[in-house]
Design a protein around this motif. Structure first.
Motif, short mmCIF file in Angstrom:
data_model
loop_
_atom_site.label_atom_id
_atom_site.label_comp_id
_atom_site.label_asym_id
_atom_site.label_seq_id
_atom_site.Cartn_x
_atom_site.Cartn_y
_atom_site.Cartn_z
N PHE B 17 -16.00 26.15 7.95
CA PHE B 17 -15.16 26.00 6.77
C PHE B 17 -15.80 25.05 5.77
O PHE B 17 -15.75 25.28 4.57
N TYR B 18 -16.40 23.98 6.28
CA TYR B 18 -17.08 23.06 5.38
C TYR B 18 -18.25 23.77 4.70
O TYR B 18 -18.54 23.54 3.53
N ALA B 19 -18.91 24.62 5.45
CA ALA B 19 -20.04 25.37 4.88
C ALA B 19 -19.56 26.27 3.75
O ALA B 19 -20.15 26.30 2.67
N LEU B 20 -18.46 26.99 3.99
CA LEU B 20 -17.92 27.88 2.96
C LEU B 20 -17.56 27.09 1.70
O LEU B 20 -17.88 27.50 0.57
N MET B 21 -16.88 25.97 1.91
CA MET B 21 -16.50 25.14 0.76
C MET B 21 -17.74 24.59 0.06
O MET B 21 -17.81 24.57 -1.17
N GLY B 22 -18.68 24.14 0.86
CA GLY B 22 -19.90 23.56 0.29
C GLY B 22 -20.69 24.58 -0.52
O GLY B 22 -21.21 24.26 -1.59
N MET B 23 -20.75 25.81 -0.03
CA MET B 23 -21.50 26.84 -0.76
C MET B 23 -20.88 27.10 -2.12
O MET B 23 -21.58 27.25 -3.13
N GLY B 24 -19.54 27.14 -2.18
CA GLY B 24 -18.85 27.36 -3.45
C GLY B 24 -19.14 26.24 -4.42
O GLY B 24 -19.50 26.47 -5.58
N LEU B 207 -8.61 32.10 5.55
CA LEU B 207 -8.97 32.08 6.97
C LEU B 207 -8.29 30.92 7.70
O LEU B 207 -7.92 31.02 8.86
N LEU B 208 -8.12 29.81 6.98
CA LEU B 208 -7.55 28.61 7.59
C LEU B 208 -6.08 28.77 7.98
O LEU B 208 -5.61 28.11 8.90
N THR B 209 -5.37 29.63 7.24
CA THR B 209 -3.91 29.72 7.43
C THR B 209 -3.51 30.02 8.87
O THR B 209 -2.41 29.68 9.28
N GLN B 210 -4.40 30.61 9.64
CA GLN B 210 -4.06 31.00 11.00
C GLN B 210 -3.89 29.80 11.94
O GLN B 210 -3.23 29.90 12.96
#
Lengths: 235, 287
Positions: B17-24, B207-210
């Motif tokens: 998740f940090y990777a996804l946020m970081g890429m954005g 994805l986090l909502t789960q």
């Protein structure tokens, strides 16, 4: 093919170009000369639409281009090799050249133009996969010229191609420009501080001082002019 | 040993998740040289969006994913066009700082007004399903999230590397003047970039909502970590952001395991400061 009349331009409220007029014919190499800060680059930026002229007219092949957006002017066939080259340093040479193909037409002719560029500058073919930033200054200038040629210019503007380069490389690049003008009927507007070299390559020239056109004439006339000799050639 | 392995797996999954946020964040910073301080809030918006689609339309969170990504992309594009592009013209970093921080406050407080401060969650039939990978038990949603992350990373990397638009995005980030000279529509690239960055945050939120509660400030800690990922992973580097994100997740889980979960935030930020100081010293020595 290009007729600039009474062009005024500047940045914000500061006017830099004052009523600049000049003309350029098909297949001609015209030099725009002047010292640092005379307004040469401002003129290039005004003609290519990167800044909005405040008044005046720029007619190119019968079409008024003054105050048109830069992309429109590019499509009309005025392509520049900007001052300082402005390459994409972390992209490969080939990717840089691909960026030069901006329109449908230039994309369609990309391959054949690429081969032509490789013929002009064989070094670039060897270096095609290398990051542009790792090339020498002269090679980078070749990339910048090739990138502009990929854009299939009718008028090619070279802004300070000699900046920071060894004299023999400058000669190479000016030779290419000259040959292009004669063989491919591309007009070249050569903006230079190195007046000796520029006059050797050009047919005609304009001298700009403090944003005004101070002198104009054929290359030989300018080279023989007393003022030019004194102020620029140090003779 | 099993506990350690479990922590490693959890760390990698969280790091995704940090990777996804970081890429954005990275792609936005790379192109426009602005820090998107409302990046965490964009993740939160993605969470509520998923929540609404699930609660009111009955759409499964994973089916909603492309929809959330598209809506977030459009939201980002609208924000870019109406707010950020005009302020970029002022060339003032403080302007954009206030703009994105303010936007973040607006979004989190807007969520507070609309949904209240209570924690919401989505429970699907498979939310509680666990899968055994050897001795390690992994929640199914976390595993799916990680797979989505891998696909998104590869897709993004390929897009930037090979597509014309991707090359144009890189061109603008490396030299905006050169890009304009080449006839690249810089404003359009800005629009795409910000939309893409926000869409990535939205995907992370969805994805986090789960397995993460949905509340108005849910994005804050992810927003901060995105900044760390950008700094550690290197500006403009998608693989860099990917690995920095995973490392950050691992660090957090390891410190939770060996020291204490309540200290993991502190340890993350102390490590970050140490990295910054060491890097600065190295740069100074090189000079």
């Amino acid at each position: 093919m290009l007729k600039v009349e009474n062009l005024n331009a500047g940045y914000g409220s500061v006017n830099i170009l004052w009523d600049v007029s000049m003309e350029l014919n098909d297949g001609e190499v015209v030099a725009v000369l002047g010292s640092n800060g005379a307004g040469k680059t401002t003129m290039v930026r005004a003609i290519t639409g990167m800044i909005r002229p405040t008044s005046g007219s720029i007619v190119f092949n019968g079409e008024e281009l003054c105050k048109k957006p830069s992309r429109y002017i590019l499509d009309a066939g005025i392509v520049q090799v900007p001052e300082g080259r402005q390459l994409f340093t972390e992209m490969t040479v080939l990717e840089n050249l691909q960026m030069g193909a901006f329109s449908k037409e230039t994309k369609e002719h990309f391959q054949e133009n690429l081969e032509k560029c490789y013929k002009w500058f064989p070094k670039l073919e060897e270096r095609a996969k290398q990051a542009a930033g790792t090339l020498s200054g002269g090679e980078q200038q070749m990339v910048a010229v090739a990138r502009a040629l990929i854009g299939m210019p009718k008028l090619l503007i070279l802004d300070e191609p000699s900046l920071g380069l060894a004299p023999n490389i400058v000669d190479d690049i000016l030779n290419v420009a000259k040959t292009l003008a004669k063989e491919s009927n591309i007009s070249v507007l050569l903006v230079e501080q190195d007046i000796t070299k520029a006059l050797a390559a050009a047919d005609r020239g304009y001298v700009i001082e403090n944003g005004h056109v101070a002198l104009s004439g054929t290359a030989d006339e300018l080279a023989a002019n007393e003022h030019v000799k004194k102020a620029y050639l140090g003779i | 040993m099993d506990v350690l392995l479990q922590a490693i797996v959890n760390g990698i999954l969280l790091g995704g998740f940090y990777a996804l946020m970081g890429m954005g964040q990275n792609i936005i910073f790379g192109v426009m040289k602005i820090v998107n301080f409302c990046h965490g809030e964009m993740l939160m918006v993605g969470m509520y969006l998923t929540y609404m689609l699930y609660t009111y339309a009955g759409i499964d969170p994973y089916l909603a994913l492309p929809l959330v990504a598209i809506i977030m992309f459009l939201l980002g594009a609208v924000i870019q066009h109406t707010l950020i592009t005009p302020s970029l013209k002022t060339k003032s970093f403080t302007n954009l700082l206030f703009l994105t921080v303010g936007l973040g406050l607006l979004l989190s407080n807007g969520a507070l007004v609309l949904f209240g401060s209570d924690y919401k969650s989505i429970r699907t039939s498979y939310s509680q399903t666990n899968i055994m990978l050897g001795p390690v038990s992994v929640a199914l949603p976390k595993l799916i999230s990680f797979l989505v992350l891998i696909v998104v990373t590869i897709a993004l990397f390929t897009f930037l590397k090979y597509s014309t638009t991707g090359k144009q995005i890189r061109a603008v980030s490396q030299n905006p003047v050169g890009a304009e000279v080449c006839g690249i529509n810089v404003r359009r690239i800005y629009l795409l970039t910000y939309g893409l960055g926000v869409a990535l945050a939205g995907i992370a939120g969805c994805l986090l909502t789960q397995f993460y509660s949905i509340y108005p400030t849910a994005g804050a800690s992810f927003g901060f970590r995105a900044l760390i990922v950008v700094v550690v992973g290197g500006l403009g580097s998608i693989p860099g952001a990917f690995f920095a994100g995973i490392l950050l997740g691992l660090l957090e889980q390891m410190s939770a395991l060996f020291i204490s979960p309540s200290y993991s935030d502190m340890i993350v930020f102390i490590t970050f400061i140490v990295i910054l100081v060491v890097r600065q010293l190295l740069i100074m020595r090189r000079k």
